[in-house]
Motif scaffolding. Structure first.
Motif, PDB file in Angstrom:
ATOM      1  N   GLN A  89     -27.484  27.875   0.012  1.00 16.13           N
ATOM      2  CA  GLN A  89     -28.746  27.163   0.213  1.00 16.13           C
ATOM      3  C   GLN A  89     -28.528  26.083   1.269  1.00 16.13           C
ATOM      4  N   LEU A 147     -28.430  13.731   1.033  1.00 20.34           N
ATOM      5  CA  LEU A 147     -28.878  15.086   1.331  1.00 20.34           C
ATOM      6  C   LEU A 147     -30.392  15.124   1.231  1.00 20.34           C
ATOM      7  N   THR A 148     -31.024  15.897   2.103  1.00 23.65           N
ATOM      8  CA  THR A 148     -32.477  16.001   2.069  1.00 23.65           C
ATOM      9  C   THR A 148     -32.935  16.760   0.826  1.00 23.65           C
ATOM     10  N   GLY A 149     -34.101  16.381   0.325  1.00 22.77           N
ATOM     11  CA  GLY A 149     -34.684  17.063  -0.826  1.00 22.77           C
ATOM     12  C   GLY A 149     -34.488  16.288  -2.113  1.00 22.77           C
ATOM     13  N   LEU A 169     -21.453  22.553   4.557  1.00 22.01           N
ATOM     14  CA  LEU A 169     -22.905  22.678   4.382  1.00 22.01           C
ATOM     15  C   LEU A 169     -23.444  23.891   5.114  1.00 22.01           C
ATOM     16  N   ALA A 193     -28.694  23.009   3.760  1.00 21.23           N
ATOM     17  CA  ALA A 193     -29.276  21.677   3.585  1.00 21.23           C
ATOM     18  C   ALA A 193     -28.856  20.801   4.749  1.00 21.23           C
ATOM     19  N   THR A 230     -31.092  21.006  -7.793  1.00 22.48           N
ATOM     20  CA  THR A 230     -30.374  21.770  -6.767  1.00 22.48           C
ATOM     21  C   THR A 230     -29.744  20.842  -5.744  1.00 22.48           C
ATOM     22  N   VAL A 231     -30.524  19.862  -5.289  1.00 22.80           N
ATOM     23  CA  VAL A 231     -30.000  18.917  -4.294  1.00 22.80           C
ATOM     24  C   VAL A 231     -28.915  18.047  -4.920  1.00 22.80           C
ATOM     25  N   SER A 278     -25.757  19.975  -5.119  1.00 18.37           N
ATOM     26  CA  SER A 278     -25.156  20.086  -3.785  1.00 18.37           C
ATOM     27  C   SER A 278     -24.477  18.781  -3.395  1.00 18.37           C
TER      28      SER A 278
END
Length: 477
Positions: A346, A302-304, A341, A348, A308-309, A312
């Motif tokens: 949020q 996942l990006t980031g 997603l 992503a 939080t990421v 996720s």
């Protein structure tokens, strides 16, 4: 104004003009060097560390400017004090306010004669206190009237100690100018003794240090902000690591499938952190025995970065495991992950490869979502599997994903990885070739763990912008 010297000690000789000029030259040279450092320190104004660095550089520059001005005063000598007639002839005017954009503070002097109760001030002191230069200077008894109420006891104590016990004065207090502005003044002074050793007068040098204290507060505040930022980053990193460790299989050591046949698959995996950041990303890998006897093999990203990421990623991996356990095929699984997603609070983006391996037929059914295709090594050579259609997870609603099947042989090695494994600066084709070049070494390896070790030796010390995962699967039987 009488000399600011105690009567019981000889006067010191003033420094030579040449030596003061040399100090001024050195100070200005140092100012230039500090200014160059300050320009190099320019960065993101929203970041606490950048603000702290600039505040320190500004403070150093202003203090050097202050030193430069004071040395110039020392070289040129005290300004002439106007006579009474000259003072009267000066038309009343508002005193100049201290410069707001500089710490070049004003310095004034005063002497209070205890025998005659007379006061003598320099012109600068009138400006510091915002007093009309045509008005008489304040006596020692009147001086507290311009001081903030909470600072008056400190001023009274300093003056009393000086006059009674001959103690030097060295302290700060705040004054209120006639226009209501509050300024911070630093006062240094000593008693002047007469021939019999009694105190005849008191002299003092008063310096407006308001801007200096403001800059020091700015440095302190940005330092505190930086410390809070670092503490928050450390906390977030710890939370992300703990969450990742709780979700993913062990980063080192072979992954065991306890109910698989006798060494049907030999698996090993490894996580490689980013070298340019301490933040944990959303990379995952997984190998899971399914209820129908097949094996789930997956990697994704996942990006980031940050908790939080990572949370996720944990949510996505949990959904992936549950759907795979329910018998969902890879293409449909990718479509539902994309829908998941797309529906999250949020949004992503993510990429993934999902495989189902059937041991009795040695078939691999797989799908991908904008992710590097698995690499297959056989007989000392390697190739990239032809990828079915699939866009990034979360990129578009209602995306349709393809899937394809590959038949494996005993001894085959399958490499699944996230795109941070090989630095992006090497280029896509070059990245794949670097991995495929490991084929002869893989062919000599005895276990999947040996192959993972080779990958780490090849890419583990490489400067990487993002973290990465690699999963090696050898068909053992």
């Amino acid at each position: 104004m009488p000399s600011h010297l105690s009567a019981d000690r000889p006067a010191a000789q003033p420094p030579g003009r040449g030596s003061v000029d040399a100090l001024i030259s050195q100070t200005r040279h140092l100012k230039g060097e500090v200014d160059a450092v300050r320009r190099d320190a320019q960065g993101d104004a929203s970041h606490p560390e950048g603000r702290w660095q600039r505040a320190l550089c500004d403070l150093a520059l202003h203090q050097l400017s202050d030193l430069d001005a004071h040395l110039a005063q020392l070289r040129d000598g005290p300004p002439p004090v106007p006579t009474a007639s000259e003072t009267v002839s000066v038309p009343p005017s508002a005193p100049d306010a201290p410069r707001r954009d500089s710490l070049l503070s004003r310095v004034g002097s005063a002497e209070w004669n205890l025998l005659t109760d007379e006061a003598s001030w320099s012109g600068e002191l009138f400006q510091i206190l915002g007093r009309d230069p045509t008005a008489p200077p304040l006596t020692l008894d009147e001086l507290p009237s311009v001081v903030l109420d909470e600072d008056r006891p400190m001023l009274t104590a300093m003056v009393t100690d000086c006059l009674v016990d001959a103690k030097p004065i060295d302290g700060e207090f705040r004054v209120v100018r006639p226009d209501g502005e509050v300024r911070t003044v630093h006062m240094m002074g000593e008693p002047v003794l007469d021939a019999d050793g009694s105190t005849a007068s008191m002299w003092a040098v008063l310096r407006d240090v308001s801007e200096l204290r403001r800059s020091q507060r700015a440095v302190s505040e940005t330092r505190d902000s930086l410390q809070r930022h670092q503490h928050r980053a450390q906390t977030e990193h710890r939370l992300a690591v703990e969450l990742q460790e709780a979700v993913l299989p062990p980063w080192r050591g072979s992954l065991r499938l306890p109910h698989q046949g006798p060494r049907a698959l030999d698996l090993a995996a490894h996580y490689l952190p980013a070298s340019t950041s301490t933040l944990i990303g959303g990379n995952w890998y997984d190998a899971l025995e399914l209820s129908d006897g097949e094996t789930l093999l997956t990697v994704g990203d996942l990006t980031g970065h940050g908790p939080t990421v990572t949370s996720s990623m944990a949510m996505l991996l949990g959904a992936l495991r549950g759907m795979a356990m329910a018998g969902t095929q890879p293409a449909q699984l990718m479509a539902w992950l994309n829908q998941l997603l797309d529906a999250t609070v949020q949004p992503a983006l993510g990429s993934a490869v999902c495989c189902r391996y059937r041991a009795d037929t040695r078939t691999l059914l797989w799908a991908q979502a904008g992710h590097p295709a698995p690499l297959l090594y056989r007989g000392g050579t390697g190739r990239r599997l032809d990828a079915p259609d699939g866009v990034l997870l979360g990129a578009t609603s209602g995306a349709i994903y393809g899937q394809t099947e590959e038949t494996l042989e005993v001894g085959d090695l399958l490499l699944l990885h996230t795109d941070g494994l090989v630095p992006s600066g090497w280029g896509g084709a070059t990245s794949v070739n670097r991995l495929l070049d490991l084929a002869p070494r893989f062919d000599e390896a005895r276990t999947a763990q040996d192959c993972v070790r080779m990958v780490v030796e090849e890419f583990g010390e490489t400067e990487r912008q993002d973290d990465a995962c690699v999963l090696l699967v050898r068909v053992a039987s």
